[in-house]
Scaffold this motif. Structure first.
Motif, PDB file in Angstrom:
ATOM      1  N   ALA A  16       0.832  -1.208   0.000  1.00  0.00           N
ATOM      2  CA  ALA A  16       0.000   0.000   0.000  1.00  0.00           C
ATOM      3  C   ALA A  16       0.864   1.254   0.000  1.00  0.00           C
ATOM      4  CB  ALA A  16      -0.935  -0.009   1.201  1.00  0.00           C
ATOM      5  N   LEU A  17       1.960   1.234   0.744  1.00  0.00           N
ATOM      6  CA  LEU A  17       2.873   2.380   0.772  1.00  0.00           C
ATOM      7  C   LEU A  17       3.561   2.579  -0.577  1.00  0.00           C
ATOM      8  CD1 LEU A  17       4.303   1.821   4.343  1.00  0.00           C
ATOM      9  CD2 LEU A  17       3.027   3.842   3.588  1.00  0.00           C
ATOM     10  N   TRP A  18       3.940   1.490  -1.221  1.00  0.00           N
ATOM     11  CA  TRP A  18       4.537   1.584  -2.551  1.00  0.00           C
ATOM     12  C   TRP A  18       3.538   2.155  -3.560  1.00  0.00           C
ATOM     13  CZ3 TRP A  18       9.239   1.696  -4.358  1.00  0.00           C
ATOM     14  CH2 TRP A  18      10.281   1.086  -3.641  1.00  0.00           C
ATOM     15  N   ILE A  19       2.297   1.672  -3.499  1.00  0.00           N
ATOM     16  CA  ILE A  19       1.270   2.162  -4.417  1.00  0.00           C
ATOM     17  C   ILE A  19       1.012   3.643  -4.173  1.00  0.00           C
ATOM     18  CG2 ILE A  19      -1.188   2.010  -5.006  1.00  0.00           C
ATOM     19  CD1 ILE A  19      -0.893  -1.062  -4.521  1.00  0.00           C
ATOM     20  N   ALA A  20       0.892   4.027  -2.917  1.00  0.00           N
ATOM     21  CA  ALA A  20       0.659   5.436  -2.578  1.00  0.00           C
ATOM     22  C   ALA A  20       1.802   6.305  -3.081  1.00  0.00           C
ATOM     23  CB  ALA A  20       0.486   5.598  -1.070  1.00  0.00           C
ATOM     24  N   ALA A  21       3.032   5.853  -2.874  1.00  0.00           N
ATOM     25  CA  ALA A  21       4.193   6.627  -3.337  1.00  0.00           C
ATOM     26  C   ALA A  21       4.210   6.728  -4.856  1.00  0.00           C
ATOM     27  CB  ALA A  21       5.479   5.996  -2.821  1.00  0.00           C
ATOM     28  N   ALA A  51       4.704   9.182   4.796  1.00  0.00           N
ATOM     29  CA  ALA A  51       5.665   9.603   5.827  1.00  0.00           C
ATOM     30  C   ALA A  51       5.485   8.781   7.093  1.00  0.00           C
ATOM     31  CB  ALA A  51       5.482  11.086   6.131  1.00  0.00           C
ATOM     32  N   TRP A  52       4.240   8.594   7.513  1.00  0.00           N
ATOM     33  CA  TRP A  52       3.948   7.803   8.717  1.00  0.00           C
ATOM     34  C   TRP A  52       4.475   6.383   8.567  1.00  0.00           C
ATOM     35  CZ3 TRP A  52       0.473   3.629   8.604  1.00  0.00           C
ATOM     36  CH2 TRP A  52       0.231   3.032   9.833  1.00  0.00           C
ATOM     37  N   GLY A  53       4.186   5.753   7.432  1.00  0.00           N
ATOM     38  CA  GLY A  53       4.596   4.367   7.229  1.00  0.00           C
ATOM     39  C   GLY A  53       6.089   4.201   7.070  1.00  0.00           C
ATOM     40  N   ARG A  54       6.702   5.082   6.312  1.00  0.00           N
ATOM     41  CA  ARG A  54       8.137   4.922   6.025  1.00  0.00           C
ATOM     42  C   ARG A  54       9.037   5.459   7.131  1.00  0.00           C
ATOM     43  NH1 ARG A  54       7.891   0.658   3.102  1.00  0.00           N
ATOM     44  NH2 ARG A  54       7.057   0.967   1.009  1.00  0.00           N
TER      45      ARG A  54
END
Length: 127
Positions: A4-9, A116-119
């Motif tokens: 999900a973080l990769w997709i969002a980025a 930012a929160w996830g990474r």
């Protein structure tokens, strides 16, 4: 969550590169007459071009450090910088009464905050 973080980025990078290329290569006279671009009529050409370069660099900073494995901490740092950029965009559009665009900027801000929160947190590239 990592996916999900990769997709969002990736999605935010597409938004950033689109905005960046538009601001860098389309004359401000043409931008000023497009929906959402009216603010460029009140801004200097250099300022608009600089924002375009920053958006283009943000697109790279959201993806390339992690893909290349070089300073991946730059991904959440870039996301945090994007949050600041979106606050400025929201203020600009809000002052002009363009509340739908300010709302769209809020969505982009939320996506950047998620990255930012996830990474910076549990799903960091260094952990």
């Amino acid at each position: 969550m990592d996916l999900a973080l990769w997709i969002a980025a990736g999605l935010l990078a597409v938004v950033a590169v689109t905005g960046g290329v538009t601001k860098m290569f389309i004359p401000t006279e043409k931008l000023a007459v497009v929906r959402g671009g009216g603010w460029t009529a009140d801004a200097g050409v250099g300022f608009v071009k600089t924002l375009g370069v920053l958006e283009f660099l943000a697109a790279a900073g959201l993806v390339l450090p992690a893909v290349l494995g070089i300073a991946p901490v730059l991904v959440p740092v870039t996301a945090a910088c994007w949050i600041l950029l979106m606050v400025g965009a929201m203020i600009t559009h809000g002052r002009r009464g363009e509340f739908a665009l300010a709302g769209l900027n809020l969505v982009y801000l939320a996506v950047a905050a998620f990255i930012a929160w996830g990474r910076f947190g549990t799903w960091s590239f260094t952990g």
